[in-house]
Write an enzyme that holds these catalytic residues in place. Structure first.
Site, PDB file in Angstrom:
ATOM      1  N   GLY B  11       0.835  -1.198   0.000  1.00 24.52           N
ATOM      2  CA  GLY B  11       0.000   0.000   0.000  1.00 24.52           C
ATOM      3  C   GLY B  11       0.868   1.246   0.000  1.00 24.52           C
ATOM      4  O   GLY B  11       1.766   1.378   0.827  1.00 24.52           O
ATOM      5  N   GLY B  13      -0.336   4.517   0.073  1.00 25.46           N
ATOM      6  CA  GLY B  13      -1.007   5.751   0.488  1.00 25.46           C
ATOM      7  C   GLY B  13      -0.176   6.421   1.569  1.00 25.46           C
ATOM      8  O   GLY B  13       0.996   6.104   1.758  1.00 25.46           O
ATOM      9  N   ALA B  15      -0.127   6.212   4.838  1.00 22.48           N
ATOM     10  CA  ALA B  15       0.433   5.366   5.892  1.00 22.48           C
ATOM     11  C   ALA B  15       1.590   4.526   5.355  1.00 22.48           C
ATOM     12  O   ALA B  15       2.640   4.427   5.990  1.00 22.48           O
ATOM     13  CB  ALA B  15      -0.660   4.465   6.470  1.00 22.48           C
ATOM     14  N   GLY B  16       1.401   3.936   4.182  1.00 22.29           N
ATOM     15  CA  GLY B  16       2.443   3.091   3.603  1.00 22.29           C
ATOM     16  C   GLY B  16       3.690   3.888   3.283  1.00 22.29           C
ATOM     17  O   GLY B  16       4.821   3.450   3.533  1.00 22.29           O
ATOM     18  N   SER B 251     -16.387  17.755   1.421  1.00 22.31           N
ATOM     19  CA  SER B 251     -15.634  17.791   2.673  1.00 22.31           C
ATOM     20  C   SER B 251     -16.377  18.466   3.818  1.00 22.31           C
ATOM     21  O   SER B 251     -17.132  19.419   3.636  1.00 22.31           O
ATOM     22  CB  SER B 251     -14.331  18.530   2.421  1.00 22.31           C
ATOM     23  OG  SER B 251     -13.696  18.793   3.637  1.00 22.31           O
ATOM     24  N   ARG B 286     -19.622  13.361  12.584  1.00 22.08           N
ATOM     25  CA  ARG B 286     -20.234  12.806  11.378  1.00 22.08           C
ATOM     26  C   ARG B 286     -21.372  11.834  11.663  1.00 22.08           C
ATOM     27  O   ARG B 286     -22.385  11.833  10.956  1.00 22.08           O
ATOM     28  CB  ARG B 286     -19.149  12.109  10.552  1.00 22.08           C
ATOM     29  CG  ARG B 286     -18.176  13.126   9.996  1.00 22.08           C
ATOM     30  CD  ARG B 286     -16.982  12.508   9.339  1.00 22.08           C
ATOM     31  NE  ARG B 286     -16.134  13.556   8.800  1.00 22.08           N
ATOM     32  CZ  ARG B 286     -14.972  13.335   8.195  1.00 22.08           C
ATOM     33  NH1 ARG B 286     -14.520  12.105   8.061  1.00 22.08           N
ATOM     34  NH2 ARG B 286     -14.276  14.332   7.724  1.00 22.08           N
ATOM     35  N   ARG B 387     -14.810   8.362  13.802  1.00 19.07           N
ATOM     36  CA  ARG B 387     -13.606   9.167  13.593  1.00 19.07           C
ATOM     37  C   ARG B 387     -13.961  10.634  13.435  1.00 19.07           C
ATOM     38  O   ARG B 387     -14.914  10.983  12.748  1.00 19.07           O
ATOM     39  CB  ARG B 387     -12.867   8.701  12.335  1.00 19.07           C
ATOM     40  CG  ARG B 387     -11.672   9.556  11.993  1.00 19.07           C
ATOM     41  CD  ARG B 387     -10.890   8.983  10.850  1.00 19.07           C
ATOM     42  NE  ARG B 387     -11.607   8.992   9.581  1.00 19.07           N
ATOM     43  CZ  ARG B 387     -11.781  10.087   8.828  1.00 19.07           C
ATOM     44  NH1 ARG B 387     -11.322  11.252   9.220  1.00 19.07           N
ATOM     45  NH2 ARG B 387     -12.430  10.001   7.682  1.00 19.07           N
TER      46      ARG B 387
END
Lengths: 209, 577, 251
Positions: B11, B13, B15-16, B251, B286, B387
């Site tokens: 991955g 993205g 994090a990767g 957003s 949310r 989150r």
């Protein structure tokens, strides 16, 4: 061939810059001078012939001719042909104004090269070989052939286009005009210059008829 | 000199890439796998910003308050150690990204500007227009490219994880991956493996996620024995543009910059969020906003023009300000809907957006499988039951800062000789035979149609409102789909860049993940964060202040419960009105 | 009452790999309001049957974000290069033709390999060489104006539209293309990136660098993110010209 390619690659930046510069100075400068000089034909054969003689009497004539005209033309033209190698035309698919200009710049360059080669041969080298005098009559004689005449109309127009549009490109290429506004304004400026030069050039041409 | 530790990161993205950078910086080497060129990873879709309590607006914000908002916003389900460290590290992370060249919006003095986001009363969100995720991803991509040019990273773009290679001790020793351009299967050995494969939005068919977000890799780990934790916590984002191919995110920053949500009631605009939640107004978290919109549309029948949409309105804000702060998302609305949101209110509806749940990890980001790490949306550790907006980018970067060094340390501490080639060959053969079976099937069902059914099933039954009866039915349906999966066939059996084969593999994995999510939801008889059961409308800390851990079993996922670490903040009622 | 379903006609260029000859296939896709090219391609995936009822294979294409921020789904639609996610059917004349980009090695159907663009980013050192990710305090201050310029440049998603439309970019040239050049401008204007300005300029002054630009300005016309690519190139022309003089006269 490979050595040439390597040399071109290694000195890419300076060669390209020199290529674009040579189109402005000396070639562009000479073009303007040449077109104006030809306009003396409007004042009749005598005035015109006087100017020609004056030019032919210049000291270091050969050095001037070769150094400021023939060699730069060959340099500019031959390199231009080399650069055409990477050209893949798509102006039909992406018919934006600038893309047409891009295409026309290259197309005109090729035609202008033929035109100049013919022009220089006829009035500079052939006359040297045959010893024929270079004067008003010689030019008028040649232009009396309508094919040649219209070839000159085309040649002069395209040469001026190539120069004026080239100036526009020069300004971008050297980082003089950077933003879209500056590039648009310079476009109008060089369009005006081109129109004036075409007028001067063709007007002189008609004087020979 | 000993060989450098080799780590596989799957991955590319945020994090990767952050994990990769950390490993390279500390002397390791990385094989980086991604199903898309890493610059096209789903992180580009993150819009609004990244949270950090930099307190530059004189509001008295602090990392403690950020931590509290995060835990409170997550309805106390998150284990507290990692989120706490994350919030403490956040201001430094912003500085790091700034140094990498992320074009954060600026104040007149040239400092990083902050805006408001949901679930907090402070200006805490740094942003780069409305494409913050894209800007951050590019910055990390550039740093990784630098390491790549130094030979520390080898990229395998357009390669997809097919399975993990485990030794006798059930330790991860490498992977088998599929080259998406040639359909070639190949095994790769490594000292440790990091999963950074993002979310699983495609399990719900249409979501705000990218097409690569199938959850397939997470499911592979899960089917290999990794715990999948808090599976039932799926965030539904309140404001998305419903679409045929995907729901496009609008957003939260639209509301952060003053956007208002409303619909018509008795012929007059009704700002229901502001009326119901006067304190937080349009900036409730949310889960709360999504439920409110659901209530207005589904229960009260007050959707705009009788359709499943309400208004998100920016038209009262100066259009130049909008362009600077929200340009990216306004462009999306204009391009996909055709209306100018500077002039007319946008039509939006909630959409599946993010998975709070994911692979279970310890505080070093290691899963229960030795040698296997997880980071980013694919882990479960930071966001509890819901989150907060702009915390996901933060958790990706912070997670990478933990997962990178700890996967490297694990690799360095690895003793004994490396495994022989047999376990790799065996795994490649196994995958090959699966492919052969798929290739040889004829006149079966179309996997894309099956996926459509899966998406509808999950969206209808396992998103905002959950009823046990429906969940049970859903699991039964999922089992039927798994049964039908055995009879699919591929429209394309060529061995070139075949697009059907990888999708068929992903679909299988999605089906198992869908079961984990459904069974998780079925077992949690309470309402917490994004998980809401009208039949159990209250939070039940006595029975369910616990992490659900799903263990794979071919017949039925098995659920285990684990206590939540509540060292710093004790649970209290969660209210935003 | 039977309602005649409106359909959309597609003409798609199919090619198994770069060695096989391409052929065209036509598809009729049921029309839905607001649909885009991606939706239609998915319909074909669910039902790979051509307009004249022939069974065929699913079309291969690349996609990821579907919101025009990742650049993956770029292809040539009705003759022009663009992203297929933002290609709304209502705005396209039919039959809608889909072709792969022509400037990159073909993988299959509408899929190409744009590695050359990423290699270009490597070549021009499109990054800020930070000292490390450890805590080194705040980054440099940046004015809001500079941020606005930088942000626009930084939105480039390496989609390839600019180089697809560039007459100077093909397999006979090594040209890095407008996208990579624009990144050089971006990093050369960043307060830290500036420190490596000349190093970066060197990378674009060789063969295939900025001098290969032919100034057709198609790049700026087709860029979906409206990045001022020609301004970037002209600005770099200025930078390299000045640097070129410096190299000549300061040595």
């Amino acid at each position: 061939m490979r050595a040439v390619k390597k040399w071109l690659q290694e000195n890419n930046f300076f060669i390209r810059k020199l290529h674009s510069l040579s189109g402005v100075v000396p070639l562009g400068a000479f073009l303007i001078e040449h077109l104006i000089t030809n306009s003396f034909a409007k004042f009749g054969p005598e005035v015109y012939n006087q100017k020609i003689e004056w030019f032919q009497s210049l000291p270091y004539l050969y050095a001037l001719e070769y150094g400021f005209i023939f060699i730069p033309i060959l340099f500019h033209a031959l390199l231009g042909f080399v650069f055409l190698w990477a050209w893949s035309d798509n102006s039909a698919r992406y018919p934006y104004g600038r893309n047409w200009m891009y295409t026309l710049q290259r197309a005109s360059g090729m035609i202008v090269f033929v035109f100049i080669a013919y022009h220089v041969w006829e009035f500079r080298f052939e006359t040297q070989l045959t010893g024929a005098p270079v004067n008003f009559d010689l030019v008028a004689n040649s232009l009396s052939n309508p094919l040649i005449f219209y070839f000159y109309v085309l040649g002069i127009t395209l040469t001026v286009f190539h120069f004026a549009n080239g100036l526009w490109g020069f300004c971008v290429h050297w980082g003089i005009t950077v933003g879209p506004r500056a590039q648009k304004l310079s476009g109008f400026l060089f369009l005006a210059l081109g129109l004036v030069l075409v007028y001067i050039g063709l007007d002189a041409l008609w004087a020979f008829r | 000199m000993a060989k450098k530790p080799k780590i596989i990161v799957i991955g590319g993205g945020l994090a990767g890439l952050m994990t990769t950078i950390q490993i390279c910086e500390n002397g390791g080497e990385v094989d980086l796998f991604s199903v898309v060129p890493v610059k096209r990873s789903h992180s580009v879709c993150a819009q609004g910003g990244i949270n950090a309590a930099k307190n530059t607006k004189g509001e008295g914000d602090s990392t403690d308050k950020h931590f509290d908002d995060t835990i409170y916003g997550g309805d106390f389900l998150a284990n507290q150690e990692l989120p706490r460290k994350m919030c403490e590290a956040a201001p430094g992370i912003i500085d790091l990204l700034d140094r990498m060249g992320v074009m954060f919006n600026r104040t007149p003095e040239g400092n990083i500007d902050l805006r408001r986001f949901g679930g907090t009363l402070y200006h805490r969100t740094a942003f780069a227009g409305a494409t913050t995720g894209q800007q951050m991803l590019y910055a990390l991509d550039e740093q990784v490219r630098r390491f790549e040019s130094e030979g520390k990273v080898t990229k395998y773009e357009m390669w997809e994880l097919m399975s993990l290679v485990m030794d006798e001790a059930k330790t991860v020793r490498g992977i088998v991956a599929l080259n998406l351009y040639s359909m070639e299967l190949q095994s790769f050995a490594a000292d440790s493996v990091v999963l950074a494969t993002g979310g699983c939005g495609l399990v719900f068919g249409r979501s705000t996620n990218s097409t690569a977000c199938t959850g397939s890799a997470a499911s592979i780990a899960y089917q290999n024995g990794a715990y999948y934790a808090n599976a039932e916590f799926i965030q539904v984002h309140p404001t998305a543009i419903p679409g045929e191919d995907k729901n496009r995110l609008m957003s939260e920053s639209a509301r952060g910059e003053g956007g208002r949500v409303w619909t018509y009631k008795e012929g007059k605009p009704w700002y229901f969020l502001e009326e119901w939640y006067p304190k937080y107004g349009n900036l409730v978290p949310r889960d709360v906003a999504s439920r409110a919109i659901f209530k207005v549309v589904k229960e009260l029948g007050l959707g705009v023009d009788g359709k499943d949409v309400v208004y998100l309105d920016l038209s009262h804000i100066d259009s130049k300000t909008l362009d600077i702060k929200l340009g990216g998302i306004l462009e999306i609305y204009e391009k996909f809907v055709g209306d100018d949101p500077r002039k007319v209110p946008m039509k939006i509806f909630p959409s599946v957006h993010y998975s709070m749940g994911g692979i279970w990890i310890d505080t070093n980001h290691m899963t229960n499988i030795p040698g296997l790490f997880a980071v980013g949306e694919v882990d479960y550790a930071y966001h509890g039951g819901n989150r907060l907006g702009a915390n996901s980018l933060l958790s990706c970067i912070f997670g990478g800062r933990v997962a990178g060094p700890s996967s490297l340390n694990y690799a360095k501490g690895l003793e004994g000789k490396s495994p022989g080639s047999e376990i790799f060959d065996r795994e490649v053969k196994k995958q090959e035979s699966i492919h052969e079976n798929l290739f040889s099937a004829e006149d079966g069902e179309n996997p894309f149609k099956l996926h459509e059914e899966l998406g509808r099933l999950m969206t209808d039954n396992v998103s905002v409102l959950r009823y046990n009866k429906n969940l049970e039915k859903t699991d039964a349906e999922l089992q039927k789909l798994l049964e039908r999966y055995q009879h699919i066939s591929l429209s394309d059996t060529s061995r070139g860049a075949n697009p059907v084969l990888p999708f068929a593999r992903e679909l299988y994995n999605m089906l198992h993940l869908a079961r984990a999510i459904t069974i998780g939801a079925l077992n949690r008889n309470e309402s917490r964060g994004a998980h809401y059961k009208p039949d159990f409308p209250e939070r039940n800390d006595k029975d369910f202040l616990k992490t659900s851990k799903m263990k794979y079993h071919p017949d039925r996922p098995m659920i285990e419960w684990e206590d939540v670490d509540q060292r710093w903040i004790k649970p209290r009622p969660r209210k935003y009105d | 009452m039977t309602e005649i379903q409106k359909t959309v006609r597609f003409k798609i260029k199919r090619q198994k790999d770069s060695e096989t000859q391409p052929h065209w296939e036509e598809f009729d896709i049921p029309y839905r309001a607001g649909m885009n090219v991606i939706t239609a391609l998915w319909d074909i995936a669910k039902n790979p049957v051509t307009a004249n009822g022939q069974k065929t294979t699913q079309v291969a294409w690349d996609a990821s974000c579907l919101e025009e921020v990742c650049g993956a789904c770029t292809m040539v639609i009705n003759g022009k290069v663009r992203q297929s996610c933002t290609a709304l059917i209502d705005h396209l004349s039919q039959p809608i033709t889909l072709e792969p980009m022509t400037k990159f090695p073909l993988v299959r159907d509408l899929r190409v390999n744009r590695q050359r663009m990423f290699d270009a980013l490597k070549r021009v050192k499109a990054w800020i060489p930070i000292d490390g990710t450890y805590d080194l305090g705040e980054g440099p201050k940046l004015s809001a104006q500079e941020q606005q310029i930088g942000y626009v440049l930084s939105k480039c998603m390496t989609c390839g539209c600019c180089v697809e439309a560039c007459p100077q970019y093909n397999d006979r040239s090594e040209f890095v293309g407008a996208a990579a050049l624009s990144q050089v401008r971006l990093f050369n204007l960043h307060p830290t990136g500036k420190m490596q300005k000349e190093e970066r300029l060197e990378t674009i002054m060789g063969s295939g660098g900025i001098e290969d630009c032919g100034n057709s300005q198609n790049c700026v016309e087709v860029c979906p993110k409206e990045i001022p690519l020609t301004t970037s190139i002209a600005e770099l022309n200025r930078q390299t010209t000045l640097y070129g003089f410096k190299k000549i006269f300061q040595k």
